[in-house]
Design a protein around this motif. Sequence first.
Motif, PDB file in Angstrom:
ATOM      1  N   THR A 124      17.242 -12.303 -30.820  1.00 27.35           N
ATOM      2  CA  THR A 124      15.829 -12.097 -31.149  1.00 27.35           C
ATOM      3  C   THR A 124      15.123 -13.327 -31.740  1.00 27.35           C
ATOM      4  N   ALA A 150      26.440  -6.738 -34.235  1.00 31.87           N
ATOM      5  CA  ALA A 150      25.153  -6.777 -34.946  1.00 31.87           C
ATOM      6  C   ALA A 150      24.597  -8.194 -35.116  1.00 31.87           C
ATOM      7  N   VAL A 198      22.479  -9.496 -32.379  1.00 34.06           N
ATOM      8  CA  VAL A 198      21.072  -9.064 -32.282  1.00 34.06           C
ATOM      9  C   VAL A 198      20.164 -10.162 -32.852  1.00 34.06           C
ATOM     10  N   GLY A 199      20.608 -10.739 -33.963  1.00 39.36           N
ATOM     11  CA  GLY A 199      19.838 -11.823 -34.563  1.00 39.36           C
ATOM     12  C   GLY A 199      19.708 -12.997 -33.599  1.00 39.36           C
ATOM     13  N   LEU A 213      10.774 -17.875 -40.434  1.00 37.01           N
ATOM     14  CA  LEU A 213      10.325 -17.416 -39.108  1.00 37.01           C
ATOM     15  C   LEU A 213       8.811 -17.590 -38.976  1.00 37.01           C
ATOM     16  N   GLY A 259      16.681 -17.384 -43.956  1.00 31.91           N
ATOM     17  CA  GLY A 259      16.248 -17.532 -42.556  1.00 31.91           C
ATOM     18  C   GLY A 259      14.942 -16.801 -42.305  1.00 31.91           C
TER      19      GLY A 259
HETATM   20  C1  LIG Z   1      16.686 -13.066 -40.601  1.00 29.93           C
HETATM   21  C2  LIG Z   1      16.231 -13.715 -39.366  1.00 29.93           C
HETATM   22  C3  LIG Z   1      16.036 -15.187 -39.390  1.00 29.93           C
HETATM   23  C4  LIG Z   1      15.990 -13.069 -38.222  1.00 29.93           C
HETATM   24  C5  LIG Z   1      16.140 -11.653 -38.004  1.00 29.93           C
HETATM   25  C6  LIG Z   1      16.998 -11.337 -36.817  1.00 29.93           C
HETATM   26  C7  LIG Z   1      17.215  -9.865 -36.705  1.00 29.93           C
HETATM   27  C8  LIG Z   1      16.137  -9.012 -36.152  1.00 29.93           C
HETATM   28  C9  LIG Z   1      18.380  -9.345 -37.093  1.00 29.93           C
HETATM   29  C10 LIG Z   1      18.617  -7.888 -37.085  1.00 29.93           C
HETATM   30  C11 LIG Z   1      19.976  -7.550 -36.810  1.00 29.93           C
HETATM   31  C12 LIG Z   1      20.165  -6.060 -36.674  1.00 29.93           C
HETATM   32  C13 LIG Z   1      19.011  -5.124 -36.805  1.00 29.93           C
HETATM   33  C14 LIG Z   1      21.370  -5.612 -36.393  1.00 29.93           C
HETATM   34  C15 LIG Z   1      21.692  -4.204 -36.183  1.00 29.93           C
HETATM   35  C16 LIG Z   1      22.525  -3.729 -37.330  1.00 29.93           C
HETATM   36  C17 LIG Z   1      22.753  -2.263 -37.510  1.00 29.93           C
HETATM   37  C18 LIG Z   1      23.840  -1.888 -38.397  1.00 29.93           C
HETATM   38  C19 LIG Z   1      22.035  -1.336 -36.915  1.00 29.93           C
HETATM   39  C20 LIG Z   1      22.273   0.096 -37.154  1.00 29.93           C
HETATM   40  O1  LIG Z   1      21.620   0.777 -36.169  1.00 29.93           O
HETATM   41  P1  LIG Z   1      21.701   2.368 -36.139  1.00 29.93           P
HETATM   42  O2  LIG Z   1      23.072   2.802 -35.800  1.00 29.93           O
HETATM   43  O3  LIG Z   1      20.574   2.835 -35.286  1.00 29.93           O
HETATM   44  O4  LIG Z   1      21.384   2.635 -37.663  1.00 29.93           O
HETATM   45  P2  LIG Z   1      21.424   3.985 -38.442  1.00 29.93           P
HETATM   46  O5  LIG Z   1      22.825   4.550 -38.270  1.00 29.93           O
HETATM   47  O6  LIG Z   1      21.145   3.533 -39.856  1.00 29.93           O
HETATM   48  O7  LIG Z   1      20.349   4.843 -37.869  1.00 29.93           O
END
Ligand SMILES: CC(C)=CCC/C(C)=C/CC/C(C)=C/CC/C(C)=C/COP(=O)(O)OP(=O)(O)O
Length: 403
Positions: free
Chosen positions: A243, A236, A239-240, A340, A336
């Motif tokens: 992106t 996870a 992903v940060g 952005l 963070g």
């Molecule tokens: C904060 C700053 C500077 C930037 C943002 C950077 C980003 C976009 C970070 C996001 C990281 C992220 C979304 C990681 C995924 C984590 C995660 C546990 C996703 C779960 O996905 P699913 O399995 O589809 O979730 P559900 O089970 O809740 O549907």
Amino acid sequence: MLSTGRAVTSPACAAQRRFMGAAPRTVVFLAGDHGKRAAASVAARAAGPSHPGVCLEAAAPWSMEDVAAPVTVSYEESVRQVVLKQAALAASTTPRKARLSRRDAGVLDEAFDRCGAVCKEYAKTFYLATQLMTPERRRAIWAIYVWCRRTDELVDGPNAAHTSALALDRWESRLDGVFAGRPYDMLDAALADAVAAFPAVDERPFRDMVQGMRMDLAKSRYATFDELYLYCYRVAGTVGLMTVPVMGVSPGSQAGVETVYAGALALGVANQLTNILRDVGEDARRGRIYLPQDELATAGISEADIFAGRVTVEWRSFMKGQIARARAYFQQAEQGAAELNQESRWPVWASLLLYRQILDEIEANGYDNFSKRAYVPKAKKLAALPKAYLRSLMPPPSSQRRR
Ligand SMILES: CC(C)=CCC/C(C)=C/CC/C(C)=C/CC/C(C)=C/COP(=O)(O)OP(=O)(O)O
């Protein structure tokens, strides 16, 4: 540049080998952070002579001081080094050859539309909030989202039972193709175009995510939080890192790009920890426990308690601690997110506020995450959108600081 100095195997490495049967893994301590180095140096002396088969997981420029006393570090520290390296690439403008010719523009448009459709289907709120971004950024984010989703489906999707280490190897070769401008299919072509448009997007976090999937295939227990942290980074936090180069840092930000990258990592870790806490019961029914075993033992909770779904005083107290830790990562993520680019902030705040609410719902369920699934009701989800939007309008705190 890597040191030729002495390196030792960390206790965390030993734990990992126990679980994964992996080759000896050694991480050497890298530049910076004097206090930790001193502490680690003591640990290194205690650990004894160097180990053959050294594998350096983190690479960063060395100073002479570091050469004198390279020592073992935690996974958390080695991830920090990866983040610093990614942040250093932020200004990268070296063009990639991956962009398809104008002739292919129609095909690419269709590919990006498909990515958008997948994002819309599986992450509605996030999709909606990407509408404020510039079209080039938005399509790149969708393409990254789709690649992550496809990667996750290899171990979590309907055909996951047939996913082998070999399948992940093949997926990784395809990834190399994406970064070399040789995409395998349309969705890969969209990603290839995105990473060509944003050269600061590096292959490293993508590869690390595949490593996270390998961990999922091989492991169903985590000995310490440090081990779990590595897993959270890989599945996870990456992903940060993928992106942020697309989202961009606010031109008014004085915070330093490392703060933004560290915040992005923190958001991924916070989301993953939240996901884990929400799904304890579901994971246990699949024979998996994504909670640090040493902390469970200290709290007096056995695996049998978890498999039986016992919501005891010990469990509630344990959960309080785990939730507090997840919230601390959310807090770091906020720092963070605020820095952005303004048009990229909305989706990030939306995902942060929404996911963090799951922790409140676990509390509201009396910490019973065995038989109840904590979820954020639709009305609350919708209410988070304008809240996130308002937050996204606030100028970066660092731009307000007096210099
Ligand atoms: C904060 C700053 C500077 C930037 C943002 C950077 C980003 C976009 C970070 C996001 C990281 C992220 C979304 C990681 C995924 C984590 C995660 C546990 C996703 C779960 O996905 P699913 O399995 O589809 O979730 P559900 O089970 O809740 O549907």
